[in-house]
Design a protein around this motif. Structure first.
Motif, mmCIF file in Angstrom:
data_model
loop_
_atom_site.group_PDB
_atom_site.id
_atom_site.type_symbol
_atom_site.label_atom_id
_atom_site.label_comp_id
_atom_site.label_asym_id
_atom_site.label_seq_id
_atom_site.Cartn_x
_atom_site.Cartn_y
_atom_site.Cartn_z
ATOM 1 N N GLN A 17 -11.348 69.120 -13.591
ATOM 2 C CA GLN A 17 -11.413 69.961 -12.397
ATOM 3 C C GLN A 17 -12.365 71.139 -12.589
ATOM 4 O O GLN A 17 -13.064 71.540 -11.661
ATOM 5 N N ASP A 18 -12.395 71.712 -13.776
ATOM 6 C CA ASP A 18 -13.308 72.835 -14.020
ATOM 7 C C ASP A 18 -14.761 72.430 -13.797
ATOM 8 O O ASP A 18 -15.544 73.196 -13.233
ATOM 9 N N ALA A 19 -15.124 71.227 -14.227
ATOM 10 C CA ALA A 19 -16.502 70.757 -14.040
ATOM 11 C C ALA A 19 -16.810 70.560 -12.563
ATOM 12 O O ALA A 19 -17.913 70.891 -12.107
ATOM 13 N N LEU A 20 -15.851 70.048 -11.802
ATOM 14 C CA LEU A 20 -16.046 69.872 -10.360
ATOM 15 C C LEU A 20 -16.168 71.222 -9.664
ATOM 16 O O LEU A 20 -17.047 71.429 -8.818
ATOM 17 N N THR A 21 -15.327 72.165 -10.047
ATOM 18 C CA THR A 21 -15.386 73.513 -9.474
ATOM 19 C C THR A 21 -16.721 74.170 -9.789
ATOM 20 O O THR A 21 -17.343 74.791 -8.914
ATOM 21 N N HIS A 22 -17.182 74.024 -11.018
ATOM 22 C CA HIS A 22 -18.481 74.574 -11.411
ATOM 23 C C HIS A 22 -19.596 73.992 -10.537
ATOM 24 O O HIS A 22 -20.475 74.723 -10.071
ATOM 25 N N HIS A 23 -19.559 72.684 -10.303
ATOM 26 C CA HIS A 23 -20.577 72.030 -9.481
ATOM 27 C C HIS A 23 -20.674 72.695 -8.105
ATOM 28 O O HIS A 23 -21.759 73.023 -7.635
ATOM 29 N N GLY A 24 -19.530 72.913 -7.463
ATOM 30 C CA GLY A 24 -19.527 73.514 -6.124
ATOM 31 C C GLY A 24 -20.025 74.937 -6.088
ATOM 32 O O GLY A 24 -20.427 75.427 -5.030
ATOM 33 N N GLY A 25 -20.030 75.613 -7.237
ATOM 34 C CA GLY A 25 -20.467 76.997 -7.289
ATOM 35 C C GLY A 25 -21.902 77.206 -7.710
ATOM 36 O O GLY A 25 -22.378 78.345 -7.756
#
Length: 97
Positions: A61-69
């Motif tokens: 999830q952290d990697a997905l959240t990073h992508h969106g930011g």
């Protein structure tokens, strides 16, 4: 646990080449700059004209959240808005193995 994303994008008639150009560049930036991204591929439907799907896979999830930011993801928003034929459909998937 890995997280998969399938984002279905429908594009206005005549906007395919424009969309493919900036969406392919976005995919290159994601693959080059996000170590938590395992796959990020733009695909085009064989049966539905003007329909594309991003196939994405992240380590967590952290990697997905990073992508969106990321700045390049945020910058793509207005470009997408100019060619979309409706809201994107996004499905989130959990890895099982």
């Amino acid at each position: 646990m890995s997280i998969g994303v399938i984002a279905t994008i429908r594009i206005q008639d005549g906007k395919g080449a424009e969309f493919e150009a900036f969406a392919s560049e976005l995919a290159r930036q994601v693959r080059a700059n996000e170590p938590g991204n395992l796959a990020y591929e733009l695909t085009k439907s064989r049966t539905e004209p003007n329909t594309y799907k991003f196939l994405e896979l992240y380590v967590d999830q952290d990697a997905l959240t990073h992508h969106g930011g990321t700045d390049y993801f945020k910058a793509a928003g207005p470009k997408f808005a100019a060619v979309l034929a409706g809201r994107p459909e996004v499905e989130y998937l959990d890895g099982v193995g």
